[in-house]
Design a protein around this motif. Structure first.
Motif, PDB file in Angstrom:
ATOM      1  N   ASN A  23     -16.173  11.867  -0.874  1.00  0.00           N
ATOM      2  CA  ASN A  23     -17.610  11.663  -0.616  1.00  0.00           C
ATOM      3  C   ASN A  23     -17.884  10.284  -0.021  1.00  0.00           C
ATOM      4  N   ASN A  24     -17.076   9.945   1.005  1.00  0.00           N
ATOM      5  CA  ASN A  24     -17.210   8.667   1.712  1.00  0.00           C
ATOM      6  C   ASN A  24     -16.952   7.457   0.818  1.00  0.00           C
ATOM      7  N   LYS A  25     -16.325   7.666  -0.332  1.00  0.00           N
ATOM      8  CA  LYS A  25     -15.985   6.563  -1.229  1.00  0.00           C
ATOM      9  C   LYS A  25     -14.471   6.461  -1.305  1.00  0.00           C
ATOM     10  N   LYS A  26     -13.970   5.267  -1.030  1.00  0.00           N
ATOM     11  CA  LYS A  26     -12.532   5.056  -0.929  1.00  0.00           C
ATOM     12  C   LYS A  26     -11.950   4.639  -2.272  1.00  0.00           C
ATOM     13  N   ILE A  27     -11.024   5.448  -2.782  1.00  0.00           N
ATOM     14  CA  ILE A  27     -10.296   5.121  -4.010  1.00  0.00           C
ATOM     15  C   ILE A  27      -8.975   4.499  -3.590  1.00  0.00           C
ATOM     16  N   PRO A  28      -8.740   3.233  -3.946  1.00  0.00           N
ATOM     17  CA  PRO A  28      -7.540   2.551  -3.447  1.00  0.00           C
ATOM     18  C   PRO A  28      -6.260   3.090  -4.071  1.00  0.00           C
ATOM     19  N   SER A  29      -5.166   2.812  -3.412  1.00  0.00           N
ATOM     20  CA  SER A  29      -3.847   3.201  -3.927  1.00  0.00           C
ATOM     21  C   SER A  29      -3.394   2.192  -4.979  1.00  0.00           C
TER      22      SER A  29
END
Length: 410
Positions: free
Chosen positions: A164-170
């Protein structure tokens, strides 16, 4: 009336902030008190709720609107001789301060009602100014760090994920950000003093402003505000209402005009002060709120002093404080290692990081800092040991040279 505040209200947004840069007592000043005073300002300018602010009557043929305008813009008064509560209760007077007036006898002028909305609005601004100063001096440092770890608690993959256009980092990005924060903190160790000093200064400024507003309001109401709350509480059915004396509902006004022959005529009018129905309730509420806010502010300053004294002296204190700020359990050794190396400014910055960051993220940062401090201490000891060893070797070498030289000469 509400259109007066339409442009101003566009800049007031009621939303939950993701980053906390102050404490509860601070919020009581710039949120609760600021909004309370703005609401009071709107109330005293609302004619649709109380009608006209002043209504005057006279029997001398002068148009009422002329008398009302004159009395509102100049001032009304009550007669000191008729302020005796016993005279009112015994039926000797209609209302406190209202009765026959002899030219030259002492009176109490009431002109404050003209300035009530302006004073309340300025007071609202003064309660917001310390927060404005602190927000600008804080510079958004905490917000930058919080944004770096906005979704770090959701990390579950070795690659970045977009939902949803929200970036979850690695995991790698998360660890890199943690390393960046640790490095930045160590590089600025003991350099956070201005940050903490401005925060404490603004907290003290809140207290000074509160005392000043108490004194200003007391002077504004003719020295009656300090004792207003106790007198309201103590007033019984057998006493005259103190509010009728401080905020008279009916006052007198004298209007002068020239008659047909050119002589000066004096017209005595009675004025009903509908605005004082609102004013009395506003200032009674403000008295009790200022007292509550004073107690909270004093406790807040004492708490700040308490944290300054014990932040580097008590491990139990630190564990309890950080436990309140973050749900993660920090080990005693890690706590001692980090807090003993921090000045109060560094400790305070860590505390607000704990309040704003996810518990797992903050624990990783804190544990990493403990390791960094341990490594720094180990390196310092090794450098000291190497220096001592080198010096000892040099001394031994010099001592050994002497017998060797003597043997060679012989």
């Amino acid at each position: 009336m509400l259109k007066t505040f339409e442009e101003f209200s566009k800049n007031i947004k009621f939303k939950v902030k993701l980053v906390s840069i102050d404490n509860l007592v601070f919020k009581l000043h710039y949120r609760v008190t600021f909004i309370l005073l703005l609401v009071c300002t709107i109330l005293v300018t609302s004619r649709q709720y109380i009608g006209e602010h002043i209504r005057c009557i006279n029997d001398n043929g002068v148009p009422n609107n002329v008398i009302e305008t004159f009395c509102f813009f100049t001032s009304t008064y009550t007669v000191v001789r008729h302020l005796d509560p016993s005279a009112v209760l015994s039926g000797g007077g209609m209302l406190p301060g209202v009765g026959p007036y002899v030219e030259g006898e002492p009176v109490v002028r009431h002109a404050y009602y003209q300035w009530v909305p302006f004073v309340l609005f300025l007071q609202a601004l003064t309660f917001y100014i310390p927060h404005w100063i602190w927000r600008n001096k804080e510079g958004g440092r905490l917000k930058v760090i919080v944004n770096m770890f906005e979704y770090a608690a959701l990390v579950s993959s070795d690659e970045d994920i977009t939902v949803n256009n929200k970036k979850i980092p690695s995991r790698k990005a998360r660890e890199e950000n943690i390393a960046v924060v640790r490095k930045a903190f160590l590089e600025r160790l003991h350099l956070n003093r201005p940050w903490a000093m401005w925060m404490v200064f603004c907290e003290v400024l809140n207290a000074v402003n509160l005392v000043a507003q108490f004194a200003l309001t007391n002077a504004f109401l003719g020295g009656q505000f300090f004792s207003l709350g106790p007198k309201v509480v103590e007033t019984s059915g057998d006493d005259a209402d103190i509010l009728d004396i401080v905020f008279p509902k009916v006052t007198k006004c004298t209007f002068h005009k020239y008659g047909p022959s050119g002589s000066l005529q004096k017209h005595d009018a009675l004025c009903v002060m509908a605005l004082n129905i609102i004013n009395e309730k506003i200032y009674v509420c403000l008295w009790f709120w200022f007292v509550i806010l004073s107690v909270a502010t004093a406790l807040g300053l004492l708490w700040r002093l308490f944290t300054f004294v014990f932040h580097s002296r008590s491990n139990v204190f630190n564990r309890r404080i950080f436990k309140l700020a973050t749900p993660q359990q920090l080990e005693p050794y890690e706590m001692i290692t980090v807090t003993r190396k921090c000045y109060y400014s560094d400790w305070l910055f860590l505390y607000y990081l704990a309040k704003n960051l996810d518990g797992f993220v903050f624990k990783d940062i804190f544990v990493g800092l403990a390791i960094d401090f341990d490594n720094a201490d180990t390196k310092a000891l090794e450098d000291l040991a190497d220096g001592a060893s080198s010096k000892a070797t040099t001394i031994v070498t010099d001592e050994e040279k002497e017998p060797l030289q003597e043997k060679k000469d012989s």
